[in-house]
Design an enzyme around this catalytic site. Structure first.
Site, PDB file in Angstrom:
ATOM      1  N   PRO A 203       0.816  -1.214   0.000  1.00 29.87           N
ATOM      2  CA  PRO A 203       0.000   0.000   0.000  1.00 29.87           C
ATOM      3  C   PRO A 203       0.853   1.268   0.000  1.00 29.87           C
ATOM      4  CG  PRO A 203       0.088  -0.916   2.211  1.00 29.87           C
ATOM      5  CD  PRO A 203       0.851  -1.857   1.330  1.00 29.87           C
TER       6      PRO A 203
ATOM      7  N   ARG B 249      -0.949   4.872  -1.133  1.00 25.70           N
ATOM      8  CA  ARG B 249      -1.946   5.903  -0.864  1.00 25.70           C
ATOM      9  C   ARG B 249      -2.700   5.679   0.447  1.00 25.70           C
ATOM     10  NH1 ARG B 249      -4.317   8.630  -5.320  1.00 25.70           N
ATOM     11  NH2 ARG B 249      -3.671   6.860  -6.568  1.00 25.70           N
TER      12      ARG B 249
ATOM     13  N   CYS C  74       2.180  29.346 -16.231  1.00 27.44           N
ATOM     14  CA  CYS C  74       1.543  29.789 -17.473  1.00 27.44           C
ATOM     15  C   CYS C  74       0.933  28.632 -18.249  1.00 27.44           C
ATOM     16  CB  CYS C  74       2.565  30.515 -18.327  1.00 27.44           C
ATOM     17  SG  CYS C  74       4.046  29.524 -18.526  1.00 27.44           S
ATOM     18  N   GLU C  75      -0.021  27.933 -17.619  1.00 27.34           N
ATOM     19  CA  GLU C  75      -0.743  26.847 -18.276  1.00 27.34           C
ATOM     20  C   GLU C  75      -2.169  26.875 -17.739  1.00 27.34           C
ATOM     21  OE1 GLU C  75       0.662  23.479 -19.586  1.00 27.34           O
ATOM     22  OE2 GLU C  75       2.785  23.800 -19.179  1.00 27.34           O
TER      23      GLU C  75
HETATM   24  N1  LLP Z   1       2.695  -1.459  -6.052  1.00 27.24           N
HETATM   25  C1  LLP Z   1       2.943  -1.144  -7.331  1.00 27.24           C
HETATM   26  C2  LLP Z   1       3.611  -2.111  -8.179  1.00 27.24           C
HETATM   27  C3  LLP Z   1       2.557   0.104  -7.842  1.00 27.24           C
HETATM   28  O1  LLP Z   1       2.818   0.398  -9.108  1.00 27.24           O
HETATM   29  C4  LLP Z   1       1.909   1.036  -6.995  1.00 27.24           C
HETATM   30  C5  LLP Z   1       1.492   2.352  -7.504  1.00 27.24           C
HETATM   31  C6  LLP Z   1       1.687   0.669  -5.653  1.00 27.24           C
HETATM   32  C7  LLP Z   1       2.078  -0.590  -5.222  1.00 27.24           C
HETATM   33  C8  LLP Z   1       1.006   1.582  -4.678  1.00 27.24           C
HETATM   34  O2  LLP Z   1      -0.299   1.852  -5.060  1.00 27.24           O
HETATM   35  P1  LLP Z   1      -1.291   2.658  -4.067  1.00 27.24           P
HETATM   36  O3  LLP Z   1      -1.534   1.802  -2.878  1.00 27.24           O
HETATM   37  O4  LLP Z   1      -0.614   3.912  -3.700  1.00 27.24           O
HETATM   38  O5  LLP Z   1      -2.500   2.865  -4.897  1.00 27.24           O
HETATM   39  N2  LLP Z   1       0.385   9.056  -9.414  1.00 27.24           N
HETATM   40  C9  LLP Z   1      -0.892   8.398  -9.318  1.00 27.24           C
HETATM   41  C10 LLP Z   1      -0.803   7.027  -8.693  1.00 27.24           C
HETATM   42  C11 LLP Z   1       0.150   6.095  -9.415  1.00 27.24           C
HETATM   43  C12 LLP Z   1       0.275   4.748  -8.737  1.00 27.24           C
HETATM   44  C13 LLP Z   1       1.410   3.979  -9.310  1.00 27.24           C
HETATM   45  N3  LLP Z   1       1.636   2.697  -8.712  1.00 27.24           N
HETATM   46  C14 LLP Z   1      -1.842   9.296  -8.548  1.00 27.24           C
HETATM   47  O6  LLP Z   1      -1.460  10.400  -8.158  1.00 27.24           O
HETATM   48  O7  LLP Z   1      -3.005   8.950  -8.357  1.00 27.24           O
END
Ligand code: LLP
Length: 421
Positions: free
Chosen positions: A279, A281, A347-348
């Protein structure tokens, strides 16, 4: 109008607090924009996760990509988490934060030879492979080092995570992972890879997933694959279900971590493996805010704009995913609301935090908090428009510590001045 609060960011006498400190007190010493994190949010989220899965053998690997500030990684490591790293740079950060390679997973769809070698040299717990060619590459590098690499194939279970297309990763059309049939074939031919010890299987179907059904479907597929591989006489030990657990940004009601555990525990039990989680997020998003100051207010026709001193370079999510982040005043001085756009100075036209949003009326000079910014905030920040990235502050009870300073103008130049041609 709703205020976004949890036990770690809340209002007291019309002031926004982080744990035991008024946000405005922090800002009077650091200035704006600034990221503020609640250490105890991080710890309590980790504990809640662990507690939910107390009934099975499991390990949590914090996905450092969501927030790789050293003090944040250190907080998770000190509280017993492993770390999931996505690059040599994240590996470097995790090591500096005190993580042990024996509790690290090396992730990534395109790890290069240097990254694989780095992982092997440090004997990380497991390296994921996302293609047959990568399996071959890991095998070759391990043999050249005279060691055996512990590898898990990342399987693409082909389920729809129902999330933003840019953060959906488990569909056949996505670049991630290996199709189930091909994965079976690779496991079956494990003897062709004497440099590899296949220790598990892995998936990660996307991010900000707010319904249980995609997880249930994917974990069922993964578990049955695990059992098939076991029946081929390959002794795997772990089943990695990735990250992706959705959180509340607005008034959505994602499943709780207990619901998640109740839904997937009976399925993974059929494999009898240690279950790994990655995890990001869930552990960090609602443990952080970005605080910005209104520079100017203005109206163009019937639109009102609050021009703030933070921008898309500091927090990119609204610009690229149309992501919602609740925006609220640090000091609630009026109960009057207004429809406004909250925009930055870059500037976007994509440089905004909120559009046509009903928010509390504020004036220039006032502080606004952009909520739920603890994940994919600072880690995605850039120096666009030659803007210095903001400081990061970690609050622990009634103490706050600047854990990364605002960048200096020299930082922006790095070594360019000396190299000027
Ligand atoms: N494991 C892998 C292989 C991943 O690619 C990711 C996130 C995670 C775990 C963690 O995922 P989470 O639990 O955080 O959902 N920048 C985007 C999110 C990209 C997530 C990429 N991979 C945003 O701001 O929503």
């Amino acid at each position: 109008m709703n205020l976004f609060e949890n036990g770690f960011f809340f209002y007291k006498d019309n002031e926004l607090w982080c744990e035991g400190v008024p946000v405005k007190d922090i800002i009077s010493s650091t200035g704006t924009p600034a990221y503020i994190y609640s250490k105890n949010f991080f710890i309590s989220s980790l504990l809640a996760f662990r507690e939910a899965f107390a009934g099975i053998e499991s390990e949590i690997f914090y996905a450092a990509k969501s927030n790789f500030n050293l003090s944040v990684i250190k907080t998770f490591v000190q509280n017993g988490a492993g770390v999931d790293v996505n690059s040599a740079g994240e590996f470097y950060r995790a090591i500096k934060a005190g993580a042990k390679p024996s509790k690290m997973i090396l992730t990534g769809v395109g790890k290069n030879a240097e990254e694989i070698k780095l992982g092997l040299d440090h004997d990380v717990l497991m390296i994921k492979a996302e293609s047959r060619e990568e399996v071959e590459s890991i095998n070759r590098i391990a043999l050249s080092l005279g060691i055996k690499a512990r590898v898990a194939l990342r399987v693409n279970p082909d389920v729809d995570a129902n999330t933003h297309p840019y953060i959906s990763t488990g569909l056949a059309e996505n670049k991630f992972g290996i199709r189930i049939e091909e994965a079976l074939d690779i496991y079956r031919s494990h003897k062709d890879y004497p440099g590899i010890d296949f220790t598990g299987i892995d998936m990660h179907i996307g991010s900000q997933i707010t319904t249980l059904s995609p997880f249930i479907e994917a974990v069922e597929r993964l578990t049955s694959l695990y059992n098939k591989i076991a029946s081929m006489g390959i002794p795997l030990q772990h089943l990695d279900v990735g990250g992706g657990i959705g959180v509340r940004y607005s008034d959505e009601e994602p499943f709780s971590i207990k619901d998640f555990a109740a839904a997937i525990t009976p399925i993974v039990k059929k494999a009898g493996a240690t279950v790994f989680f990655e995890p990001g997020r869930f552990l960090t998003a609602n443990g952080g805010i970005l605080v910005t100051r209104i520079e100017y207010t203005k109206t163009n026709g019937n639109k009102t704009f609050y021009v703030v001193d933070s921008a898309m370079n500091d927090l990119l999510r609204p610009s690229i995913y149309s992501a919602y982040h609740h925006v609220q005043p640090v000091t609630l001085s009026s109960k009057e609301t207004i429809k406004a756009d909250v925009v930055g100075p870059v500037c976007e036209s994509g440089d905004f935090f909120a559009k046509d949003r009903e928010i509390y009326k504020s004036a220039s000079g006032d502080l606004l908090a952009i909520m739920s910014s603890g994940s994919y905030g600072m880690v995605m920040a850039s120096n666009y428009n030659a803007r210095r990235r903001p400081p990061e502050i970690l609050v622990d009870g009634d103490k706050f510590t600047v854990v990364r300073n605002r960048e200096s103008y020299d930082h922006l130049l790095f070594d360019e001045e000396g190299l000027m041609a």
